[in-house]
Design a protein around this motif. Structure first.
Motif, short mmCIF file in Angstrom:
data_model
loop_
_atom_site.label_atom_id
_atom_site.label_comp_id
_atom_site.label_asym_id
_atom_site.label_seq_id
_atom_site.Cartn_x
_atom_site.Cartn_y
_atom_site.Cartn_z
N UNK A 33 -4.20 -2.76 2.21
CA UNK A 33 -4.76 -1.53 2.76
C UNK A 33 -4.05 -0.33 2.14
N UNK B 249 4.24 0.73 11.35
CA UNK B 249 3.48 0.19 12.48
C UNK B 249 2.64 -0.98 11.99
N UNK B 250 2.95 -2.15 12.51
CA UNK B 250 2.24 -3.34 12.06
C UNK B 250 1.11 -3.67 13.02
N UNK B 251 0.09 -4.29 12.46
CA UNK B 251 -1.01 -4.77 13.30
C UNK B 251 -0.57 -6.04 14.02
N UNK C 156 0.94 -6.80 9.04
CA UNK C 156 0.46 -5.94 7.97
C UNK C 156 0.26 -4.54 8.53
N UNK D 134 -2.00 -1.23 8.57
CA UNK D 134 -3.31 -0.70 8.23
C UNK D 134 -3.52 0.69 8.79
N UNK D 135 -2.97 0.92 9.95
CA UNK D 135 -3.09 2.25 10.55
C UNK D 135 -1.73 2.58 11.12
#
Lengths: 750, 675
Positions: B286, B600-602, B610, B612-613
Motif C-alpha cells: 500500500x 498503525x497496523x491493520x 501491514x 494501509x491507513x
C-alpha cells in the motif's frame, strides 16, 4: 421442527450475565501449602473484591488437569498438598455475595491414575503412553474409548454437584482431548465394531491426501464422533443430580470444532452447537496472547447465530502463569469486542498457590466491568442484523484440503523460513477461508455473520448475500437450499472446490453446483500459482488497477455452462516446467519466493458471474479468502470487496460505514432500536506473534449509514446519552460519530 | 555532498532470471523505460549487469551471457537513463554465482563435511556459492568488473551477495589462509571471525580495484550491515541497508540506521514494493506502507531505495510505477529538510560488535533488539554506537549485557562517567573471568559486587523507589532470563528488590512459578550509584532481552523511568505521542528537525501487521532543548508556522496534527524570538 435443525435461542441464567471471572488454579502434585491462605475470612475477602469489581459469576477449581481435587473428594484423587477445602470455602463465600459459582473440572488427563488403570490411557502405535495436554508427565492422557468416563469421572461430577450445588460446570480437556490417534485395546475393539476396519497405521495423512485415504477418514469421523458421546454422558450425569446446573465444555461449539453424530460407524450428520447438549458455549483464550480482537470477533459472529448464550475468555497475561498483566487497554478492548459480537466477558486470572489473588488486577478490571454493566441494557436480547452470511461448513472445517498455497511457495517470513522439501504442505488451517472472509468483510465494514450449514438453511431468507469460501464438503440439503435461495433472488459468492465432496468426505461424481454457478469444474490446473486478470470494464467499475493478481492455491479448471466470464487465470511462464512436464516434480524454482511471473497462456476462467432464476452467483476459481488471512495482502482484500460490491452494491445494503479499515462495526437490533457497535484497534509494532493494544489513536468522523426504513426519533451515544446528529433520507439514516476512542455504541431509536 | 548523498530516490529491481527462461529483454523499449523512471522522480537506478545465477545481461566476453538474452539490455538501459541525468549503478552478484560454482568446483564455498554450500527450494538446489578467498575473485569476478568499467560509463558499482552462505567456509583456500593466520577451522567463533576478515579484505581489494580503473566511480556493497561495519567504511561510498519489513522486521531498519549514520558515510535504506519478499510479483504494497518505510529512512538520516522486480522482458509494471511515483513525489517534498542531516548526539546505545553472521543479514542479539525497541517506544532520541565510537558528546550511554567489554573501553566508560556522563547497564555487562573467577569489571561504577547468579531461570523485581515504580503496578514484575546476584557497595542505593519464584520446577502449564511471598526479597535488582560528576544505574536482570522476547510493556516502562531518572532535565526531546510514534532529532546546518513517524497496523490474520491507513493524531506536545535564538519554528514540508514557549533551555510546542510523518523545524538565527 426437523431434529437436525437448530432450535430457538436458548435462555438460562447465563443469558443475562455479562461479567464473569475464571480463576485458573492447576497445582503440580509436589506443591505444598495449596490453598494454605484460604479460610472463611480470606474467601469472603476475595468474594467481596470480585463483587466490588463488578463480577457476577466466578469459575473456581474443583478438579485440575493433573487429576486432583481441591475439595476432600471421596471419589477422586485429592491434591496431596491441599491445606483447605478451596472449592467449598470459595463456593460459600461467592454465594454469600450473590455471585454465581461455576466449577472447573478437567476430564481426560491425570498424572495419578495410570498405575491403577493403565488400560484407561492413550497408547501410541509403538506402545508408549504419551503426556496429555500441557502436562510434562508421560502416561497422563486418558482415552475417550476407555471405561474411565463411566467408572471415574461421572461419579466425580455427581459428587461435586451433590456436595456443593454449583450453578454451572465447565469441563476442560474434554472435547479437545479426544481426537488423538490411540491404539489401546478399547479403541481397537470399538473401531472394529463400528467400521469393520482395523485401526489405520500412521502417520496421519496430510490434509491434501486425507480424503483419498478412506481408512483414515473413517477413523477420524469415528473418533470425532466420540465427542458427542462424551458430552451426552457428562451432561446426563450432571443433570441427573441437579437439572438446573448449566454445563459447558471448553472449545466445543466453535465453527472450527465441528462434531459429527455417528451411529454404527456411519455419519448421521454434523451437529449444530445447540444439539450438543451443553447449555452455553465457552472457550479459553486460544491462542494465548494472540490477536484477540480478531478471534473474539469471528467467534462471536458465529456463536451469536447458534441460539446459545456464549462467553469467551480473555486473559490477564500473555500466557498462563506469567504472573504479570497486559495493558488494561487490551482488556477493555477485548471486553468491548466480546459484547459487541454478542458474547459475555470471561476474564481469566490465576491465584497464587496459597489461594490468594493479586489485588492490582481487580483495581484495573473494575472500570472495565463497570463500563460493561452500563452497556448491558443495550446487550440483553439484542440480535445481530443479518446481511452477508459466511457459510462455515462444520465438515469442511474438519476434513479435506486446506486453502492457500499448497505447494511451490517458499515462505520466507521472519521465523517461518520454510524452504520447500519434497512437496511441502504450506497451507494453513482449513478454517482460514472463513477467517479470511471475516477479516476482509470486517475491514470493509460489511455486516457479516457466520453460520453452519443447518443454521444457514433455516436463516437463508434473511440474508442479503451468502459467501461460500471454498467449503469443500457440503451437505446435499445445503446445496439444494442455496439453489433455491439464488433462484428466488439471492446473491451467492462461491470459491474454489466448494461442494465437490459430500459431508462425509466422499467425492461427488458430478459438480453439484454446476447449474447454479453456470459452469462445471472439470479438474485442477497443474500449477500451484496463477495470475488473475479481470476484464477492463469490471476493473473500471470496481476501481481497481489492472495488475495481474497473484493467487496461490488449487485452481479448478472450469467449463462454462452459461456463466459470463469476468476474469481469466494466466498460467505462470511455461519455462517453469522442466521438460514441459506439468507436474510438481517438474516445477522449477523461480528466484526468491517461487512466484514465477505470469506467462502468456490462459489457464482458464478465473471469475464468472451467472444469473440463476432471479438471483446471481459469482464464482472465483482460486480461493482468495484463505490466502488473504494467511498473507494479508491488500490487493486480495480489495479484490474480495470489489466482488462483494458487484454482488451486493452499497445502496442495497443495510449498513454502510465510512471508517478506517481497522475499525470494526456490528449492527444489532433490540425492540424499537438499532444498535451500532464501533470498535477501535491499534496493534503495537512487534517482532513476534503477540498483539498488544496499549494505546489507541482516536478516530475522527466516522459515518454510519443504516437502513432503518423509517426515520428515527433520536440517535444517541449510549450509555452516555449524548445526542448525535443524524440525517434521514428515504429508508436510510446517516449518523456521524465525531470521535471513537475505544468503543462506541450508537442507538438509533425508532 | 556527493551525488550519492544528493540522489536520494533510488530504484533497484531484481532480475535474477533462471537460465531456463527465453526471450530475456525481448522487445525492450529503453526510451519508454527511462521516461517512466524519470516521471517517477527516481534519480538513481541499480541496473543488473550480472545476477546471482552468474549470468550477464550484456554481451560479456569474460562472463556468461544469459542464454535467453536478446541484445545488450544493460547497455540500452544505461544509455537511456544517463541521457536523462539519472545516475546508474551496475548490480553485480559476487559470491552467489551458480555458473562459476558449476564450472569451477574448486572455487566453491564448502561446508565442514565437504559438501558445497547451497540453498534448496522445492526439489532444486537453486542457489550455489563460490568463495571470496578463491581464485574466482581475480580470475572471474574482476575481469567482469573491469569489462563493465571499460565498456560502460557507469556511475557506481553495486556489489551484492558478499557473503559466506553458511557463515564459515571450509574450502581449500580458506583452510590455507586459516593455517597462515593460525586459525583452527574447527573453532567456530574463530572460523567465523576469519571469514568476517575475509569479507573485509574482499571489500578493500574490490574497491581499490574499481578506483584504480575509474576513480570517480562510486562503490557500495549490499548487506554489510552489522554492528562493527565501521571497518568497511573507508572502502564504501554508500552504506546500503536492505530491509523489507515483513522479512527483516519493523525494527531492523531503525536499529541499523541509527548505527550506520554515526559512521560518517551516506546511508540508504532499501525496501521493496512487494508485500512480503523479493520477487513476490503480482503483489503491491500500500502507499501508506511504502511511505511509512521511506519516512523511517528519512527520519533516521538515510535516503531511499525502493526494490522492484522486472519480468524477463524488463518491462515496467504500470501499477508499480504509479505507486513509486506517488511515494517519491512525497519523499522529494521532504528532502530539503533531510538530505545531509545528522543525528544530534544524546543517548548512545553501545552495542557489541557482531561476530559470526556473514550469511547476509546481521542479526542483533535479543538484548540489543529489546533495548532499541524500548528506546524507540519510550520516545528517546538515540544513536546506536559501537565500541570504537567517541562517547563524549552523549548525555547517556546504555550498555546491554555487554560482556566482551575491552579494558580500553572500560576505562573510557569510567572516565566518561567521572566527567559527568550517565550510564545505564544491565545484567552481565562487563562480567568477565580473568583467571580469578567471574567478576563485573565495571562493578565499581555499578555500585555492586558480583556474588553469583540466581539459581532460577526467572526472577521478579519490585521497585522500592517511587521514581522507578512510576506508572507500574504495585506488584512483583517478572524478568525472564535469570538475575545476577550482586551485593550493594557503600554509597550505592537500591531502587528495587529481587524476589525468587516459589520453585524452579515446572509449574502447571505456566512457564514458571509465582513469586515467593516470604520476606522482602533476596537481593537488589536495580541500583543507582553516583560516580564523580556522573550517575550510573545498573539492572541485575536481562531486562531488554526479556522485553524483546515477551513484549511486556512494564519492562519498557522500567527502562523509561530509569533513563529519565538518569537524564533528569538533560533529556533532549520529549514527545507526548505514545509508544508507536518514532521520534528523532536531526541537525542540518543551522536547523534542528524533530521527526515524528506514525505507525498503525491493520488487524491481521496469519500474516504480519501491514500498514494501509494511519489515523491522524492531534495536539502532540513536544519539549526540546533548543538553541537560545530561533528565527523560526514551523512544520515541514507545509511551512505552517508553530507557536512555541520558552522555558529555560526548553522550547515547548504542540504539533497540531500528525498523519504519517511530520517534521518540526527549529531554525537557529539572529531574529528576535516571538514575544
Amino acid at each position: 421442527m426437523n431434529a437436525s435443525e437448530p432450535g430457538p435461542r436458548r435462555r438460562n441464567w447465563m443469558t443475562n450475565l455479562y461479567r464473569m471471572l475464571h480463576l485458573d488454579y492447576h497445582q503440580p502434585p509436589w506443591m505444598r501449602g495449596v490453598a494454605a491462605a484460604m479460610d472463611e475470612a480470606e474467601a469472603a475477602r476475595q468474594a467481596r473484591r470480585f463483587r466490588e469489581a463488578g463480577v457476577q459469576a466466578v469459575e473456581i477449581f474443583a478438579y485440575d488437569h493433573y487429576g486432583q481435587s481441591f475439595y476432600p473428594s471421596d471419589v477422586g484423587v485429592n491434591h496431596p498438598g491441599r491445606a483447605a477445602d478451596y472449592t467449598g470455602l470459595m463456593t460459600r463465600a461467592l454465594k454469600a455475595e450473590g455471585i454465581r459459582v461455576i466449577f472447573y473440572l478437567n476430564c481426560f488427563t491425570s498424572v495419578h491414575l495410570h498405575a491403577q488403570h493403565p488400560d484407561w490411557f492413550l497408547r501410541t502405535e509403538d506402545g508408549r503412553y504419551p503426556a496429555g495436554a500441557w502436562l510434562q508427565h508421560d502416561a497422563s492422557h486418558i482415552c475417550a474409548s476407555s471405561p474411565y468416563l463411566q467408572e471415574y469421572f461421572v461419579p466425580l461430577l455427581q459428587e461435586v454437584v451433590r456436595r456443593y450445588a454449583p450453578d454451572a460446570i465447565w469441563l476442560d480437556a474434554g472435547s479437545w482431548m479426544v481426537e488423538f490417534p490411540c491404539y489401546c485395546d478399547h479403541c481397537q475393539r470399538q473401531f472394529r465394531a463400528a467400521s469393520g476396519l482395523e485401526l489405520p497405521r500412521g502417520p496421519l495423512p496430510s490434509p491434501r491426501e486425507e480424503l483419498d485415504r478412506p481408512e483414515w477418514l473413517a477413523w477420524r469421523l469415528w473418533r470425532r464422533g466420540q465427542i458427542a458421546d462424551y458430552l451426552r454422558t457428562a451432561v446426563a450425569a450432571i443433570k441427573a443430580v441437579d437439572p438446573q446446573v448449566l454445563v459447558t465444555d471448553n472449545n466445543v461449539g466453535r465453527f472450527s470444532t465441528g462434531v459429527p453424530l455417528m451411529e454404527g460407524g456411519r455419519l448421521v450428520r454434523w451437529l449444530s452447537p445447540a444439539e450438543l447438549g451443553v447449555d452455553y458455549l465457552s472457550c479459553d483464550p486460544v491462542p494465548m496472547g494472540g490477536n484477540h480482537e480478531l478471534i473474539l470477533s469471528i467467534e462471536g459472529r458465529y456463536q451469536w447465530t447458534t441460539g446459545l448464550p456464549f462467553n469467551y475468555m480473555n486473559e490477564r497475561f500473555n500466557g498462563w502463569g506469567e504472573w504479570q498483566f497486559r495493558s488494561p487497554v487490551d482488556w477493555a478492548l477485548e471486553a468491548a469486542t466480546v459484547v459487541a459480537n454478542g458474547g459475555r466477558c470471561f476474564f481469566a486470572d490465576q491465584p497464587y498457590p496459597d489461594g490468594t489473588i493479586e489485588p492490582a488486577v481487580y483495581r484495573d478490571l473494575a472500570p472495565i466491568y463497570q463500563r460493561v454493566a452500563a452497556l448491558e441494557p443495550y446487550l440483553v436480547d439484542a440480535e445481530p442484523v443479518p446481511e452477508v452470511a459466511i457459510l462455515a461448513s462444520l465438515a469442511s472445517g474438519q476434513l479435506g484440503p486446506t486453502g492457500g498455497a499448497e505447494w511451490g511457495r517458499r515462505f520466507a517470513l521472519w521465523g517461518r523460513d520454510v524452504v520447500g522439501g519434497e512437496i511441502p504442505n504450506t497451507g494453513g488451517a482449513r478454517t482460514d477461508r472463513v477467517r479470511g472472509a471475516h477479516l476482509a468483510f470486517l475491514e470493509g465494514g460489511i455486516q457479516t455473520l457466520i453460520y453452519d450449514e443447518a443454521t444457514l438453511r433455516q436463516r437463508l431468507g434473511e440474508q442479503s448475500a451468502v459467501v461460500v469460501a471454498e467449503q469443500c464438503l457440503l451437505e446435499e440439503a445445503t446445496i439444494a437450499a442455496l439453489r433455491e435461495y439464488v433462484y428466488h433472488g439471492g446473491r451467492l459468492l462461491v470459491s474454489g472446490r466448494s461442494g465437490l465432496w459430500d459431508e462425509g468426505g466422499r467425492r461427488r461424481e458430478a459438480d453439484p453446483l454446476a447449474d447454479l454457478l453456470g459452469l462445471e469444474r472439470t479438474g485442477l490446473h497443474p500449477a500451484p500459482v496463477h495470475y488473475l486478470r479481470m476484464g477492463r470494464e469490471w476493473l473500471a467499475t470496481a476501481g481497481l488497477d489492472d495488475l495481474p493478481l497473484q493467487l496461490w492455491g488449487a485452481a479448478p479448471a472450469v467449463a462454462l455452462r452459461g456463466a459470463e466470464p469476468l476474469g481469466v487465470l494466466y498460467e505462470p511462464r511455461a519455462e517453469v516446467w522442466r521438460d514441459g512436464v506439468r507436474d510438481p516434480a517438474h516445477w522449477q524454482h523461480y528466484t526468491v519466493f517461487g512466484a514465477t511471473p505470469p506467462g502468456d497462456r490462459v489457464a482458464g476462467v478465473g471469475v464468472a458471474r451467472h444469473r440463476y432464476g432471479q438471483g446471481t452467483a459469482i464464482y472465483l476459481a482460486v480461493d482468495p479468502f484463505s490466502l488473504y488471512f494467511q498473507e494479508g495482502h491488500q490487493l486480495l482484500r480489495r479484490f474480495i470487496l470489489a466482488c462483494m460490491g458487484d454482488l451486493l452494491p452499497l445502496d442495497q445494503r443495510k449498513l454502510v460505514a465510512k471508517k478506517p479499515l481497522h475499525v470494526e462495526v456490528m449492527l444489532a437490533r433490540q425492540e424499537g432500536r438499532f444498535l451500532v457497535h464501533v470498535l477501535n484497534y491499534f496493534a503495537q509494532k512487534r517482532m513476534g506473534v503477540l498483539v498488544n493494544n496499549e494505546e489507541l489513536t482516536p478516530v475522527q468522523e466516522i459515518e454510519l449509514r443504516v437502513r432503518t426504513e423509517v426515520p428515527p426519533q433520536r440517535v444517541t451515544l449510549v450509555p452516555e446519552g449524548t445526542a448525535l446528529p443524524f440525517f434521514a433520507q428515504g429508508s436510510w439514516t446517516t449518523v456521524r460519530l465525531p470521535r471513537l476512542d475505544l468503543h462506541a455504541l450508537v442507538a438509533i431509536e425508532s | 555532498m556527493s551525488w550519492v548523498a544528493e540522489c536520494g530516490r533510488q530504484w533497484i529491481y531484481e532480475f535474477h532470471i533462471p537460465p531456463y527462461v527465453r526471450a530475456v529483454g525481448a522487445g525492450f523499449d529503453a526510451e519508454a523505460f527511462a521516461d517512466r523512471i524519470v516521471r517517477a522522480h527516481i534519480n538513481s537506478v541499480v541496473l543488473f549487469s550480472k545476477c546471482v545465477y552468474g549470468l550477464s545481461y550484456y554481451p560479456t566476453r569474460v562472463g556468461t551471457v544469459h542464454p535467453g538474452l536478446q541484445g545488450d539490455l544493460f547497455g540500452a538501459q544505461l544509455a537511456a537513463l544517463q541521457r536523462r541525468d539519472v545516475r546508474v549503478w551496475a548490480y553485480h552478484g559476487t559470491a552467489w554465482d551458480n555458473h562459476a560454482h558449476d564450472a569451477n568446483p574448486e572455487w566453491r564455498q564448502v561446508l565442514a563435511d565437504g559438501s558445497p554450500a547451497t540453498r534448496i527450494a522445492g526439489h532444486e538446489v537453486v542457489w550455489r556459492s563460490v568463495c571470496l578467498n578463491s581464485p574466482y575473485v581475480a580470475e572471474r569476478l574482476y575481469p567482469q568488473v573491469a569489462e563493465i568499467l571499460e565498456r560502460y560509463p557507469v556511475d557506481g558499482m553495486w556489489f551484492d551477495m558478499n557473503v559466506f552462505m553458511d557463515g564459515a567456509c571450509f574450502c581449500r583456500f580458506c583452510r590455507q589462509a586459516m593455517a597462515v593466520e593460525g586459525v583452527d577451522p574447527g573453532d567456530l567463533v574463530g572460523h567465523q571471525r576469519f571469514n568476517g576478515r575475509s569479507i573485509e579484505r574482499f571489500v578493500q581489494r574490490t574497491t581499490a580495484f574499481v578506483k584504480r580503473l575509474r576513480p570517480e566511480v562510486q562503490v557500495t556493497y549490499n548487506n554489510l550491515t552489522r554492528i562493527g561495519s565501521r571497518v568497511f567504511v573507508p572502502h564504501l561510498d554508500l552504506h546500503e541497508i536492505e530491509s523489507l519489513p515483513f522479512f527483516w522486521g519493523f525494527l531492523y531498519l531503525p536499529l541499523y540506521q541509527r548505527y550506520v549514520r554515526t559512521l560518517g558515510v551516506p546511508v540508504r535504506g532499501i525496501t521493496g514494493r512487494y508485500h512480503e519478499n523479493w520477487g513476490d510479483v503480482g503483489m503491491l504494497k500500500s502507499l501508506a506502507q511504502l511511505q511509512y518505510e521511506c519516512a523511517t529512512m528519512l527520519a533516521n538520516g538515510a535516503t531511499c531505495d525502493i526494490g522492484d522486480s522486472l519480468p524477463p522482458d524488463a518491462s515496467l509494471d504500470p501499477a508499480t510505477f504509479d505507486l513509486i511515483e506517488q511515494t517519491y513525489a512525497w519523499v522529494a517534498e521532504r528532502e530539503p529538510w533531510c538530505l545531509g542531516a545528522e543525528s544530534v548526539p544524546h543517548v548512545a546505545l553501545l552495542a557489541e560488535t557482531q561476530v559470526g553472521d556473514y550469511t547476509g543479514i546481521g542479526r542483533p542479539s535479543n538484548h540489543l533488539w529489546g533495548a532499541a525497541k524500548a528506546l524507540i517506544e519510550g520516545g528517546f532520541h538515540f544513536d546506536v554506537v559501537d565500541d570504537q565510537a567517541d562517547l563524549t558528546p552523549y548525555k547517556a550511554v546504555v550498555l546491554v549485557d555487554h560482556q566482551r567489554l575491552a579494558p580500553e573501553l572500560a576505562e573510557r566508560l569510567r572516565a566518561y562517567v567521572v566527567a559527568g556522563g550517565r550510564l545505564l547497564a544491565t545484567h552481565a555487562t562487563s562480567l568477565q573471568d580473568n583467571g580469578e573467577g567471574p567478576d563485573l569489571a565495571l562493578g565499581d561504577l555499578f555500585g555492586v559486587r558480583y556474588r553469583g547468579r540466581s539459581p532460577f531461570k526467572v526472577d521478579f523485581l519490585r521497585p522500592t523507589d517511587p521514581r522507578l515504580g512510576r506508572g507500574l503496578p504495585a506488584m512483583d514484575i517478572v524478568v525472564q532470563g535469570g538475575f545476577l546476584d550482586v551485593e550493594l557497595l557503600p554509597g550505592a542505593r537500591s531502587l528495587a528488590r529481587a524476589r525468587h519464584p516459589l520453585t524452579d520446577r515446572q509449574f502447571s502449564h505456566a512457564p514458571y512459578a509465582p513469586p515467593d511471598p516470604a520476606g522482602d526479597g533476596w537481593g537488589d535488582a536495580v541500583v543507582l550509584n553516583a560516580v564523580g560528576a556522573g550517575k550510573v544505574a545498573y539492572v541485575a536482570a536481562p531486562l531488554f532481552a526479556a522485553f524483546f522476547e515477551h513484549d511486556y510493556h512494564d519492562h519498557r516502562k522500567l527502562m523509561v523511568n530509569l533513563l529519565d531518572l538518569l537524564l533528569g532535565d538533560d533529556r533532549l526531546l520529549r514527545v507526548g505521542a505514545g509508544p508507536s510514534v518514532e521520534v528523532t532529532l536531526m541537525r542540518q546546518g543551522e536547523r534542528l528537525i524533530v521527526h515524528l513517524v506514525n505507525y498503525h497496523a491493520e488487524r491481521r490474520g496469519g500474516s504480519q501487521g501491514t500498514i494501509e491507513e494511519i489515523p491522524p493524531r492531534f495536539d502532540i506536545p513536544v519539549r526540546v532543548i533548543a538553541p537560545e535564538r530561533l528565527s523560526r519554528v514551523y512544520l515541514a514540508p507545509s511551512g505552517e508556522e508553530l507557536a512555541y514557549e520558552r522555558e529555560g533551555r526548553f522550547v515547548r510546542l504542540v504539533v497540531p496534527r500528525l498523519d504519517l510523518h511530520q517534521m518540526v523545524v527549529l531554525e537557529q538565527g539572529q531574529r528576535e524570538e516571538q514575544p
